[in-house]
Write an enzyme that holds these catalytic residues in place. Structure first.
Site, PDB file in Angstrom:
ATOM      1  N   LYS A 147     -54.365 -28.061  57.659  1.00  0.00           N
ATOM      2  CA  LYS A 147     -53.078 -28.746  57.443  1.00  0.00           C
ATOM      3  C   LYS A 147     -52.537 -28.449  56.044  1.00  0.00           C
ATOM      4  O   LYS A 147     -53.321 -28.260  55.113  1.00  0.00           O
ATOM      5  CB  LYS A 147     -53.262 -30.269  57.560  1.00  0.00           C
TER       6      LYS A 147
ATOM      7  N   SER B 267     -50.152 -39.876  61.211  1.00  0.00           N
ATOM      8  CA  SER B 267     -49.455 -39.537  59.959  1.00  0.00           C
ATOM      9  C   SER B 267     -48.324 -38.545  60.253  1.00  0.00           C
ATOM     10  O   SER B 267     -47.257 -38.609  59.628  1.00  0.00           O
ATOM     11  CB  SER B 267     -50.430 -38.918  58.958  1.00  0.00           C
TER      12      SER B 267
ATOM     13  N   HIS C  27     -54.914 -46.447  59.980  1.00  0.00           N
ATOM     14  CA  HIS C  27     -56.026 -46.157  59.061  1.00  0.00           C
ATOM     15  C   HIS C  27     -56.483 -47.444  58.366  1.00  0.00           C
ATOM     16  O   HIS C  27     -57.681 -47.706  58.237  1.00  0.00           O
ATOM     17  CB  HIS C  27     -55.581 -45.185  57.953  1.00  0.00           C
TER      18      HIS C  27
ATOM     19  N   ARG D 220     -58.243 -42.935  68.666  1.00  0.00           N
ATOM     20  CA  ARG D 220     -57.048 -43.590  69.208  1.00  0.00           C
ATOM     21  C   ARG D 220     -56.992 -43.496  70.721  1.00  0.00           C
ATOM     22  O   ARG D 220     -56.594 -44.433  71.402  1.00  0.00           O
ATOM     23  CB  ARG D 220     -55.778 -42.927  68.642  1.00  0.00           C
TER      24      ARG D 220
HETATM   25  O1  PNS Z   1     -57.490 -36.917  58.877  1.00  0.00           O
HETATM   26  P1  PNS Z   1     -58.040 -35.607  59.373  1.00  0.00           P
HETATM   27  O2  PNS Z   1     -57.193 -34.449  58.870  1.00  0.00           O
HETATM   28  O3  PNS Z   1     -58.218 -35.575  60.867  1.00  0.00           O
HETATM   29  O4  PNS Z   1     -59.500 -35.464  58.724  1.00  0.00           O
HETATM   30  C1  PNS Z   1     -60.297 -34.303  58.945  1.00  0.00           C
HETATM   31  C2  PNS Z   1     -61.326 -34.194  57.823  1.00  0.00           C
HETATM   32  C3  PNS Z   1     -60.589 -34.125  56.474  1.00  0.00           C
HETATM   33  C4  PNS Z   1     -62.230 -35.404  57.841  1.00  0.00           C
HETATM   34  C5  PNS Z   1     -62.152 -32.883  58.054  1.00  0.00           C
HETATM   35  O5  PNS Z   1     -61.272 -31.801  58.069  1.00  0.00           O
HETATM   36  C6  PNS Z   1     -63.215 -32.700  56.964  1.00  0.00           C
HETATM   37  O6  PNS Z   1     -64.242 -33.339  56.985  1.00  0.00           O
HETATM   38  N1  PNS Z   1     -62.910 -31.832  55.974  1.00  0.00           N
HETATM   39  C7  PNS Z   1     -63.780 -31.581  54.838  1.00  0.00           C
HETATM   40  C8  PNS Z   1     -64.471 -30.220  54.948  1.00  0.00           C
HETATM   41  C9  PNS Z   1     -65.637 -30.302  55.930  1.00  0.00           C
HETATM   42  O7  PNS Z   1     -66.602 -31.015  55.744  1.00  0.00           O
HETATM   43  N2  PNS Z   1     -65.491 -29.540  57.027  1.00  0.00           N
HETATM   44  C10 PNS Z   1     -66.464 -29.520  58.085  1.00  0.00           C
HETATM   45  C11 PNS Z   1     -66.053 -30.398  59.277  1.00  0.00           C
HETATM   46  S1  PNS Z   1     -64.490 -29.916  59.974  1.00  0.00           S
END
Ligand code: PNS
Length: 162
Positions: free
Chosen positions: A41, A128, A17, A90
């Site tokens: 999660k 992670s 990251h 990745r």
């Molecule tokens: O590190 P991650 O868990 O892969 O990140 C995913 C994340 C947090 C970027 C995604 O879940 C997100 O954007 N969450 C906020 C809510 C949202 O906008 N949801 C719509 C797209 S999934």
């Protein structure tokens, strides 16, 4: 002024990251690291802890700001005049999930684009989840995370901080 957001759970932030943060901070005037809630999660660290960890880790990069929030990413982007979402790729296994999120975000917010940075090959295996799994079994994760994060993991898993 160009402003982008690098969103993620960062539970915890890894060297992979951090590599994406450093590289994207060079591409935009301001980079916001958005610490978000991924409803799929259940995090080891609270939102506040993750924000604090990131602030510690990026303290030497002047154009990076860390913000934690719950809600839709595109809403936050719009409210803060952010036109670009940065995500790291990745491997091809990331692509399907990332494409789905990027396309969905673009559908609800056509004015916002997602750009992908390929992760440094050195960190292409890193996640992670793997870091947490190793740390929970007492493996030293110094090659995977910044020192401050390593200390936080040792504390959380009650491992002697070697
Ligand atoms: O590190 P991650 O868990 O892969 O990140 C995913 C994340 C947090 C970027 C995604 O879940 C997100 O954007 N969450 C906020 C809510 C949202 O906008 N949801 C719509 C797209 S999934």
């Amino acid at each position: 002024m160009s402003r982008a957001i690098y969103p993620g759970s960062f539970d915890p932030v890894t060297l992979g990251h951090l590599d994406i943060i450093k590289r994207s901070a060079e591409m935009f005037d301001e980079l916001i690291v958005g610490v978000l809630v991924n409803t799929a999660k259940s995090p080891l660290f609270s939102l506040e802890e993750r924000v604090n960890m990131l602030e510690n880790v990026v303290s030497d990069i002047p154009n990076v700001r860390v913000v934690g929030f719950e809600g839709l990413l595109v809403d936050f982007a719009r409210q803060n005049d952010i036109k670009v979402i940065v995500r790291g790729l990745r491997a091809v296994t990331d692509f399907e999930y990332e494409l789905q999120i990027a396309q969905s975000n673009r559908k609800v917010a056509p004015d916002i684009d997602t750009v992908f940075l390929t992760t440094n090959i050195e960190y292409s295996y890193l996640s992670s989840s793997i870091v947490k799994e190793y740390a929970s079994f007492g493996v030293d994760v110094k090659d995977f995370v910044p020192e401050h994060v390593r200390e936080m993991l040792c504390e959380r898993y009650e491992i002697e901080n070697a």
